[in-house]
Design an enzyme around this catalytic site. Structure first.
Site, short mmCIF file in Angstrom:
data_model
loop_
_atom_site.label_atom_id
_atom_site.label_comp_id
_atom_site.label_asym_id
_atom_site.label_seq_id
_atom_site.Cartn_x
_atom_site.Cartn_y
_atom_site.Cartn_z
CG ASN A 32 2.78 -4.86 -1.99
OD1 ASN A 32 2.49 -4.58 -0.84
ND2 ASN A 32 3.41 -4.00 -2.76
CG ASP A 33 6.69 -5.09 -3.86
OD1 ASP A 33 5.62 -5.41 -4.40
OD2 ASP A 33 7.21 -3.97 -4.01
CD GLN A 49 6.47 -2.65 0.45
OE1 GLN A 49 5.87 -1.70 -0.04
NE2 GLN A 49 7.38 -2.50 1.41
CB SER A 94 10.01 -2.49 -2.20
OG SER A 94 8.78 -3.16 -2.14
CG ASP A 157 10.85 -0.24 -5.28
OD1 ASP A 157 10.29 0.16 -4.25
OD2 ASP A 157 10.26 -0.38 -6.38
N1 DQQ Z 1 5.40 -1.87 -4.39
C1 DQQ Z 1 5.88 -1.48 -5.68
C2 DQQ Z 1 7.17 -0.81 -5.36
C3 DQQ Z 1 6.85 -0.07 -4.11
C4 DQQ Z 1 5.97 -1.02 -3.39
C5 DQQ Z 1 6.00 -2.66 -6.57
C6 DQQ Z 1 4.90 -0.33 -2.65
O1 DQQ Z 1 7.64 0.04 -6.34
O2 DQQ Z 1 7.99 0.22 -3.36
O3 DQQ Z 1 4.94 -3.58 -6.42
O4 DQQ Z 1 4.12 -1.24 -1.91
#
Ligand code: DQQ
Length: 476
Positions: A32-33, A49, A94, A157
């Site tokens: 993901n991120d 991520q 993140s 984050d």
């Molecule tokens: N993904 C979210 C963030 C978090 C992360 C945003 C967790 O807030 O840190 O997509 O995988």
């Protein structure tokens, strides 16, 4: 993971025509991120991520890859993994990377507890090649949500930057019964952080309940603040605000959405050419089970170079490096568009650059990933009278578990302004950027690789120029 193993994983999945060929994604499983994006000793590093054990969100580590040109990538070992019985036992969420006078430092959110309910800000120190990361022995560096949040669970984050006033950190969060926010901290040494306050508080009725993945940077006097909005149940849209930043508060002069589709959790950095670059996660538009079966989930958008126009609108362009891999080119010019669709090319891997002149009642339609009969296709429609895009994803009725709702997005043109379009299609990813300022990213899942016709038609509209480039795989 060895080079041979990641290569094998990539080769095994490469036959999947939904899988992008020139966008970054991990060898397999979940991403993901984007995290910790940084240029280090001339090389671009991307952390992300990553669940190394499945194509679903969970067991979150930081994956790592490196590139000399932002286009070709080499997989590197996982950078950070959860430590059992610690504040990050349930995941390394993140964060960002900074250069502390030659020492690479990562800030991330360590999560633990039921439903990831304890979220604290942690630090890790890297080796000079950014391969080995040692978690700071006194983690966390920030361990409690400020009281004014009136909640204790959403706090994540960290985004850190340095200026003449020292180090600054913003952390995504929410204020109970108010809306999303980011809390600002300051530090002299990156270890001791002093709480300053919220830089801006959103309205939960408009901009999500939680703000995630904040970014702050400036163009001259103007500050740009980007956040990803979350409803508490689900991700919503990435938003940006432009204004002045004084005494820890942002005074907003302009605000808009960064993307009107699937691009989420963007993260920015400045490279050695002085470019403000942005990464963003293109999430899936299919059921989790379908991603698990495919063996992969999540893609990074082509990095974008950002700037501001004189009305404080954020402008974005895919990095110029993408042009270096363009393959066969097809040029079309001066075509008055009519009802009859014009056939352009057949491919699911394309970079398109077009300019169109529409009369006040003009309509333009571009069809991508279309079957021969047109019963399955993605249609990009721009209606000049309404100043509106509609992106329709049309599948045979038997197609299930794939998003097919339309994207309806306002795009205002000045009276004498032509419509410019950049369209990047790569398997199941579709990025559309209009006049550099309206971004609509989406995901499409054609039912056959033969459904790859590209056509266009229109009324009271003229194709001035359209360059279509066939795109190769970056992994050969
Ligand atoms: N993904 C979210 C963030 C978090 C992360 C945003 C967790 O807030 O840190 O997509 O995988």
């Amino acid at each position: 993971m060895s080079d041979d193993r990641t290569k094998l994983q990539r080769e095994t999945l490469a036959t999947d025509f939904h899988r992008p060929r020139f966008h970054f994604l991990p060898p397999s499983n979940w991403m993901n991120d984007p995290n910790g994006v940084i240029q280090w000793k001339g090389q671009y590093h991307l952390f992300y991520q990553h669940n190394p054990t499945g194509a679903f969100h969970g067991n979150i580590h930081w994956g790592h890859a490196v590139s000399h040109d932002l286009i070709h990538w080499k997989d590197l070992p996982i950078a950070l993994s959860p430590t059992p019985d610690s504040v990050d036992e349930s995941g390394i969420f993140s964060g960002c990377a900074v250069d502390n006078g030659g020492q690479p430092i990562i800030f991330y959110t360590g999560v633990s507890g039921p439903n990831y309910g304890r979220q604290v800000q942690c630090m890790a120190i890297g080796s000079q090649d950014l391969i080995q990361w040692e978690k700071y022995s006194n983690n966390p560096v920030i361990d409690t949500v400020p009281d004014e949040a009136k909640q204790t669970t959403d706090f994540r984050d960290p985004f850190v930057w340095h200026d003449e006033n020292g180090w600054h950190m913003i952390v995504g969060s929410r204020i109970e019964n108010a809306g999303g926010t980011v809390f600002l901290y300051r530090s002299e040494d990156l270890i001791h952080w002093h709480y300053v306050g919220p830089i801006l508080i959103g309205d939960k009725k408009v901009d999500g309940v939680i703000w995630e993945c904040p970014n702050m940077f400036r163009f001259g006097e103007k500050w740009v603040f980007i956040v990803s909005t979350h409803s508490g149940e689900d991700v919503e849209l990435a938003k940006y605000f432009v204004g002045t930043f004084e005494n820890g508060r942002l005074s907003v002069e302009f605000e808009s959405y960064f993307d009107y589709g699937y691009l989420y959790a963007p993260l920015t950095f400045v490279d050695d050419k002085g470019r403000q670059l942005l990464w963003g996660w293109l999430r899936e538009g299919r059921a989790v089970e379908a991603a698990i079966q495919a063996g992969w989930s999540g893609v990074q958008a082509i990095p974008r170079q950002l700037s501001l126009d004189d009305r404080n609108r954020l402008l974005m362009e895919p990095v110029v490096e993408l042009e270096s891999i363009r393959g066969e080119a097809h040029r079309f010019a001066n075509v008055d568009l009519l009802d009859d669709p014009v056939f352009l090319v057949r491919s699911l891997s394309l970079d398109m650059v077009g300019e169109f002149a529409l009369a006040t009642e003009g309509i333009l339609s571009i069809y991508l990933a279309s079957s021969e009969s047109g019963n399955e296709q993605t249609q990009i429609i721009f209606d000049r009278h309404r100043n509106e895009f509609v992106i329709k994803r049309q599948y045979p009725p038997t197609t299930i578990d794939v998003d097919n709702y339309p994207h309806i997005v306002r795009h205002d043109l000045d009276p004498d302004e032509s419509l410019t379009l950049r369209i990047i299609l790569d398997g199941s990813t579709l990025e559309i950027i209009a006049n550099k300022r309206t971004s609509i990213s989406t995901r499409i899942y054609p039912t056959s690789s033969d459904n790859n016709f590209v056509r266009l038609n229109g009324k009271q509209s003229k194709l001035m120029t359209l360059d279509i480039y066939e795109m190769p795989s970056i992994w050969q």
